[in-house]
Write an enzyme that holds these catalytic residues in place. Structure first.
Site, mmCIF file in Angstrom:
data_model
loop_
_atom_site.group_PDB
_atom_site.id
_atom_site.type_symbol
_atom_site.label_atom_id
_atom_site.label_comp_id
_atom_site.label_asym_id
_atom_site.label_seq_id
_atom_site.Cartn_x
_atom_site.Cartn_y
_atom_site.Cartn_z
ATOM 1 N N HIS A 161 29.185 -44.966 -63.520
ATOM 2 C CA HIS A 161 28.537 -44.723 -64.811
ATOM 3 C C HIS A 161 29.007 -45.768 -65.816
ATOM 4 C CE1 HIS A 161 26.704 -42.639 -68.105
ATOM 5 N NE2 HIS A 161 27.854 -42.396 -68.694
ATOM 6 N N CYS A 177 22.049 -45.983 -67.258
ATOM 7 C CA CYS A 177 23.150 -46.103 -68.223
ATOM 8 C C CYS A 177 23.584 -47.553 -68.366
ATOM 9 C CB CYS A 177 24.326 -45.231 -67.803
ATOM 10 S SG CYS A 177 24.927 -45.570 -66.141
#
Length: 996
Positions: free
Chosen positions: A827, A454
């Site tokens: 994330h 990510c």
């Protein structure tokens, strides 16, 4: 001796007396004896074990068998022969109507003494056939458990080849008929243990023979989808699914939902019975399989099945939240059922009468499981309130019940609703359009997460949304001898023109991978960005550059043209320059060095430093949306709240004040810190970061991007161990160091240095301070005196004659957010929008283009949220408030685009003219063909899925991608957790009702 033993066992002596006599008999049995005596003792022990009417007699029989098996192996092997075992298995032992139930236990006991005998293989062959015959007779859970125990201890007896597959299928059939007839808790626990033994045998077989899994699942589905059975199959079948590897899930579900031979009635029956499995207390991953099948049905637009099943089962699922042992799985299924049922309020309204009672029950329970479930339930309820408003009379009792629980913010609610919807098309449920897997409503394309990638996806999307950079990359000619740039061009082209909802950046990842990164681990997105830009720059710099787009500009002089053509694309787009000056505090000599940068790394001021009150850090003027008029002359700066950024050096002349200015949203009288309001509905007492949030709400500790920039540009004292070696003094001296920006980049990249090394924990900790982000940033750039005169004459923004500084305006275009508390985990996602020049196509009268700063600030330029494969609409308000609602989600890397001044710099004019002349970049032939072929392939895939002609489970092994879950964000670390199935349970009656 057998007569003596039988007389002792049958006597009326107390058991302790009997036990002493038995011990003497057993000691004598360890001595050599003739074969006839051994047979007599083995027959007696067999009779005691199989036909004994008390547990004591069976235990004596077991002890004798073990002694003779150990000390008289030859006689035992002769006695324990194939013919004898066949008779036991087929005819039983004892009189008719009173056959022994311990035959399998007896065989298991005796097998251990013949494993090495010549007859062992014959016995194994017999048992392989007989256990298959046994399960075909549909024995109950007790006998199946004994068969499983025998085969687990002696796997040589498990049927092989085709018989093994048949054995698994028939065993699943047996489980489907299991029923617990007693309501006593002990009997129920015994039943659960028996089921667990049987399912464990299936797991053992599947581990060694994976080819048996799919046919076994097919048999399972046949059972639960049958419409002919008088009684519903046992919920014990849930124990079978828990041992199916999760990597098979996608392929199994895809083939089930695309099998034309399965009718809607059968599918509805199957999913309805699977949902009933949430009440099975031993099941693991049952909720995952249920949700996966529901999603699979949504993918093939079986909305009628989903609607019917949801309305008929949702109240039953909701009721299971009362039981801690199954609460976690039931809550997961409930969440998906409610969040996906967005076309109507009917499902949610079915639960309204039950919610207050459940909330009261969970509060009374006062356990970790109950507390966690309450918070998740409250979030779910508020999502439903948001989606289906307008029922105040119905919602009032529910709202009263959950008023003390945390309230999610609007972004969270929209995220949940968008993530779980059956379809993104509002009218699709009515029209049943044939396609579902298409681009999001935004028209943007996501990037598949390849395993904690990510960080790369967020950077790529931010670079892609930098439209000037994107157009320059797409305009590169074929054969440019820049392999990494070419791969980026292909990736950008697919993001621009592909019909897929998300594409895989696998090729670009392998080409741009920093060699020190660990595969599969989370990485620092800023570190990746620096490495990527450096690689692209060096690749072009070493003789492979081909970017010549500005060469035709008639506005360029030969020197300026040479200056720009000598720059790489990365330098043109992201390159800036700064001057570092060091002044010796003894001789006042100033040395300076100019260096290039592609990003500014902004440190946080020390906690003991007052950001707003410091003499070296400038206060920020926040103003709301309005027309930005650049100052026409120095007099316009009079009365400005700007103060001097730093004290003038002794050898310098006093200069007008210069600072960083921002523009953003703020209502009159509103507090400067956006997170200090009372609209955040999260209970701070339960928030582990509450102390920090209270601290950061304090005005003295608030932070903004201009604060960090001003701190970066403020003077630094070099003393003690950091003394400066002055060439003029020829010794170490105290000095003052200051940095000044001398050339503003086209795209300004700011990295907030949130990760610092903690020597106590030896780890990089994260600074979670909320930093307010201005949508417009005014940056002071140092210019030479002659440039200042030129700027003033041309009317450029913020030029102050004699000051040496000019103001450059930047518009925010991307924010990369890190969610988590360390750089090694968490994330990344990003907010982005496209900022473009507002230069008109035609030149106004007089030949001077209308500057962008003359128009009203466009705060309504659409923002997008890029979260791997998911792309959704967003807003600047969401960008600004993300940390207020989610303290671990903090802005990390910011992208600003320079706004052209009144006259406009040559780069801006060239880019604007190129855009007017050529429009969207035209791609070279090979790239266009590749995109076209992939789009056709994707359409063919969609048509194939729409026709539902994919093969059933038998075709799974032929597909190379059946096991890959590409749509899942593998590094998303936002699991709710907290529900433990072992947290407790009800009494025997309630427990029986739970399971059965």
């Amino acid at each position: 001796m057998d007569k003596i033993l039988e007389a002792v066992v049958m006597s009326s002596y107390p058991n302790n007396v009997k036990q002493g006599l038995v011990r003497r008999v057993l000691e004598a049995a360890k001595q050599p004896m003739d074969s006839e005596q051994c047979w007599s003792m083995l027959e007696l022990s067999t009779k005691l074990y199989l036909a004994g009417d008390t547990k004591y007699k069976r235990e004596i029989g077991k002890e004798v068998l073990e002694v003779y098996g150990h000390y008289h192996p030859e006689e035992f092997e002769e006695f324990f022969n194939v013919r004898f075992l066949l008779s036991l298995l087929q005819e039983g032992y004892g009189p008719l109507g009173k056959r022994s139930h311990y035959v399998l236990d007896y065989i298991q006991l005796g097998l251990q003494f013949v494993l090495e005998s010549p007859s062992a293989n014959s016995i194994f062959s017999l048992l392989r056939i007989e256990v298959l015959r046994k399960v075909c007779e549909r024995p109950g859970p007790k006998q199946c458990a004994k068969i499983s125990k025998l085969l687990m201890q002696h796997p040589q007896c498990i049927p092989t080849g085709k018989h093994q597959l048949l054995f698994c299928q028939q065993l699943i059939r047996c489980i489907g008929h299991f029923q617990c007839v007693s309501e006593g808790e002990e009997e129920i626990m015994e039943f659960l243990e028996q089921v667990n033994k049987v399912s464990a045998l299936l797991q053992r077989i599947w581990r060694t023979q994976t080819s048996a899994i799919l046919p076994s699942l097919k048999e399972l589905f046949t059972i639960i989808s049958s419409t002919e059975e008088q009684e519903a199959p046992s919920n014990a079948l849930a124990s079978v699914v828990q041992f199916v590897p999760l990597e098979l899930m996608d392929g199994v579900i895809r083939n089930l939902t695309n099998d034309d031979s399965i009718t809607d009635v059968q599918m509805m029956m199957a999913i309805g019975r699977m949902i009933d499995w949430v009440s099975w207390p031993l099941g693991k991953n049952i909720d995952k399989w249920i949700i996966a099948l529901l999603k699979g049905l949504a993918a093939v637009k079986k909305f009628s099945i989903l609607i019917e099943v949801t309305l008929s089962k949702i109240e039953k699922v909701f009721s299971k939240l009362l039981y801690p042992i199954v609460r976690e799985g039931a809550l997961s299924v409930l969440q998906y059922m409610l969040l996906s049922f967005q076309h109507s309020h009917e499902a949610f309204h079915l639960l309204l009468p039950h919610i207050p009672r459940l909330v009261a029950s969970l509060k009374k329970e006062d356990s970790n499981s109950a507390t966690s479930s309450l918070e998740q339930l409250a979030e779910l309820i508020h999502c439903m309130f948001f989606r289906f408003s307008g029922f105040p009379d119905l919602y009032e009792p529910v709202l009263e019940a959950v008023k003390a629980l945390p309230v999610p913010n609007e972004d969270r609610i929209k995220h949940l609703l968008g993530q779980n919807a059956w379809t993104s098309q509002k009218n699709e449920l009515a029209c049943f359009y044939p396609r579902l897997a298409s681009k999001s409503e935004t028209g943007k394309i996501g990037l598949i997460n390849l395993g904690n990638t990510c960080y790369m996806n967020s950077i790529i999307q931010s670079l892609f949304m930098a439209s000037d950079f994107r157009h320059s990359v797409l305009n590169l000619t074929e054969g440019n001898s820049q392999p990494l740039m070419t791969k980026l061009q292909w990736l950008f082209a697919f993001l621009e023109h592909s019909q897929r909802p998300a594409i895989s950046p696998e090729s670009f990842l392998s080409a741009s991978w920093p060699p020190w990164f660990t595969p599969g681990a989370q990485q620092d997105c800023s570190e990746y960005l620096k490495y990527l830009l450096d690689r692209l720059h060096e690749e072009e710099k070493t003789g492979k550059r081909i970017y010549q787009k500005l060469k035709e500009s008639s506005l360029m002089s030969q020197a300026v043209e040479h200056h720009y053509l000598n720059k790489t694309l990365i330098e043109k787009m992201f390159g800036g320059k700064m001057m570092t000056k060091i002044r010796c505090l003894k001789c006042l000599n100033v040395s300076s060095r100019e260096e290039a940068f592609t990003d500014l790394s902004l440190a946080f001021p020390p906690s003991d430093r007052n950001v707003h009150g410091s003499t070296t850090i400038q206060p920020v003027e926040e103003i709301g949306p309005q027309f930005i008029e650049p100052p026409e002359n120095a007099g316009q700066l009079t009365g400005s709240p700007w103060i001097q950024r730093k004290g003038p050096m002794a050898s310098d002349h006093a200069a007008p004040s210069v600072l960083v200015e921002t523009l953003g949203f703020q209502e009159p009288g509103e507090a400067a810190n956006p997170i200090c309001g009372n609209d955040v509905g999260v209970d701070a007492a339960k928030d582990p970061l509450s102390t920090f949030r209270e601290q950061e709400c304090a005005p003295k500790d608030s932070r903004s991007v201009p604060d960090l920039i001003n701190y970066f540009l403020s003077p630094e004292r070099l003393t003690a161990e950091n003394k400066y070696h002055c060439e003029k003094c020829a010794s170490l001296q105290d000095a003052e160091k200051v940095a000044e920006l001398t050339e503003g980049p086209h795209y300004l990249i700011l990295t907030l240095l949130r990760f610092s090394f903690d020597p106590r924990t030896m780890k990089r900790k994260k600074i979670l301070d909320n930093v307010s982000i201005p949508v417009v940033l005014k940056l002071p750039i140092l210019v030479a005196p002659e440039e200042t005169e030129e700027v003033c004459c041309c009317g450029k923004d913020g030029a102050v004659p004699g000051s040496g500084f000019m103001t450059v305006v930047y518009d925010l275009c991307s924010v990369v957010v890190h969610s988590g508390i360390s750089s090694e985990s968490g994330h990344y996602y990003c907010y982005s929008r496209e900022c473009t020049d507002t230069l008109p196509h035609g030149q106004p009268r007089g030949g001077v283009p209308k500057p962008a700063s003359d128009k009203q600030l466009d705060f309504e330029i659409q923002w997008y949220l890029f979260n791997d494969t998911r792309v959704s609409f967003s807003s600047f308000e969401s960008v600004s408030n993300v940390t207020s609602f989610f303290p671990k989600d903090t802005a990390y890397v910011l992208f600003y685009r320079q706004r052209p001044a009144r006259q406009g710099c040559l780069l801006h004019q060239a880019l604007a003219e190129a855009s007017c002349l050529h429009g969207e970049p035209s791609l070279h032939k090979d790239l266009m063909e590749a995109i076209s072929k992939d789009n056709i392939l994707f359409l063919q895939e969609q048509e194939k899925e729409a026709r539902n002609r994919a093969a059933y489970i038998s075709a799974l092994p032929k597909s190379p991608l059946w096991w890959r879950d590409l749509d899942r964000d593998k590094d998303d670390d936002s699991s709710s957790g907290g529900c433990s199935p072992a947290a407790g349970g009800g009494g025997s009656g309630s427990f029986h009702g739970l399971v059965f």
